[in-house]
Design an enzyme around this catalytic site. Structure first.
Site, PDB file in Angstrom:
ATOM      1  N   CYS A 109      18.394  23.964   6.569  1.00 47.20           N
ATOM      2  CA  CYS A 109      17.415  22.975   7.040  1.00 47.20           C
ATOM      3  C   CYS A 109      16.652  22.399   5.843  1.00 47.20           C
ATOM      4  O   CYS A 109      16.382  21.198   5.770  1.00 47.20           O
ATOM      5  CB  CYS A 109      16.425  23.610   8.021  1.00 47.20           C
ATOM      6  SG  CYS A 109      17.156  24.274   9.531  1.00 47.20           S
ATOM      7  N   ASP A 115      14.209  24.381  11.596  1.00 49.06           N
ATOM      8  CA  ASP A 115      13.387  25.571  11.404  1.00 49.06           C
ATOM      9  C   ASP A 115      12.767  25.462  10.011  1.00 49.06           C
ATOM     10  O   ASP A 115      13.445  25.044   9.068  1.00 49.06           O
ATOM     11  CB  ASP A 115      14.263  26.818  11.538  1.00 49.06           C
ATOM     12  CG  ASP A 115      13.513  28.101  11.244  1.00 49.06           C
ATOM     13  OD1 ASP A 115      12.928  28.663  12.174  1.00 49.06           O
ATOM     14  OD2 ASP A 115      13.511  28.524  10.069  1.00 49.06           O
ATOM     15  N   ARG A 170      13.550  29.785  14.711  1.00 54.48           N
ATOM     16  CA  ARG A 170      14.531  30.804  15.101  1.00 54.48           C
ATOM     17  C   ARG A 170      13.892  32.158  15.396  1.00 54.48           C
ATOM     18  O   ARG A 170      14.446  32.952  16.139  1.00 54.48           O
ATOM     19  CB  ARG A 170      15.586  30.944  14.007  1.00 54.48           C
ATOM     20  CG  ARG A 170      16.431  29.692  13.818  1.00 54.48           C
ATOM     21  CD  ARG A 170      17.376  29.848  12.638  1.00 54.48           C
ATOM     22  NE  ARG A 170      16.668  30.113  11.401  1.00 54.48           N
ATOM     23  CZ  ARG A 170      17.234  30.524  10.278  1.00 54.48           C
ATOM     24  NH1 ARG A 170      18.542  30.739  10.243  1.00 54.48           N
ATOM     25  NH2 ARG A 170      16.518  30.743   9.190  1.00 54.48           N
TER      26      ARG A 170
END
Length: 251
Positions: A131, A125, A155
């Site tokens: 991430c 994401d 998300r």
């Protein structure tokens, strides 16, 4: 964050024993019970399980166990004590392996190691903190021989800002550079082109993904969420060593 799912394995041999004893109409009863319990949920395969009187069912990318009469449902990890192995994790790994195998490198953004020892698929994401942390260490993963192949899992869902930024990355002439910039906080101008972001998102849902980053081996084993480079290498080496061991004879 997702937890390790265990090493992949073939369908448990014990399942074959229950297949012959399942009463006629079992699959229909199980399917009807689940449709009543979770209308609209994606029901995959229904097959014999290692638990007598129960079927192993793939529901929304996860493995559950439902009694032959459709009255009872067990959700959780089925663990083989003697083999020290998660049978649920093994079954889920097979599902994920088959799904991941349908996605070629043309649908991925690849950060390749110069001397690759391992390859992992990472659902990512744009805005997810872990991430971004993983991506900041890309040179370290690559230096250790780990190739990272990205798929998108915004998300916020389809149409969200993170979704639009993923599309912008894909539509950029240099996707690797654009992804690095986006993960560093740069807002890319919106773009429109044929892109796989929706397909990636749907794939993640089918695999039962519940957080990002979600990291998988080609065999469908879920490594978990974020892992430091050395920790990821250690986990991958352990899995490779386990896979290389000859299977113990039955009996």
């Amino acid at each position: 964050e997702p937890q390790p799912a265990g090493a992949p394995a073939a369908a448990p041999a014990a399942a074959a024993a229950t297949a012959a004893t399942a009463p006629a109409g079992t699959e229909a009863k199980v399917r009807a019970a689940l449709e009543a319990l979770a209308p609209g949920a994606e029901i995959g395969t229904i097959a014999a399980s290692p638990i007598a009187g129960y079927q192993e069912v793939v529901l929304e990318g996860r493995v559950i166990y439902v009694s032959n009469d459709g009255k009872y449902l067990i959700q959780g990890t089925l663990f083989d004590i003697a083999a020290r192995e998660s049978l649920t994790g093994a079954s889920e790994a097979v599902i994920r392996k088959d799904l991941l195998a349908t996605i070629g490198t043309d649908r991925r953004i690849v950060f390749a190691a110069a001397e690759p020892k391992h390859v992992v698929t990472v659902f990512t994401d744009i805005d997810c903190g872990y991430c971004r942390r993983l991506h900041e260490q890309m040179a370290d993963y690559n230096k250790l021989g780990i190739t990272i192949e990205y798929l998108f899992y915004p998300r916020g869902g389809i149409g969200s800002e993170s979704f639009e930024q993923a599309v912008a990355v894909w539509c950029s002439p240099d996707r690797n550079r654009a992804l690095t910039e986006a993960k560093a906080g740069k807002i890319l101008p919106k773009a429109n082109c044929t892109n796989p972001v929706t397909m990636d998102y749907d794939l993640g849902r089918r695999m039962g993904l519940d957080g990002t980053p979600a990291i998988y081996t080609p065999d469908g084993v879920q490594l978990g969420g974020y892992l430091e480079p050395e920790a990821m290498l250690s986990r991958l080496n352990d899995l490779a060593a386990k896979a290389a061991k000859p299977a113990k004879p039955a009996g």
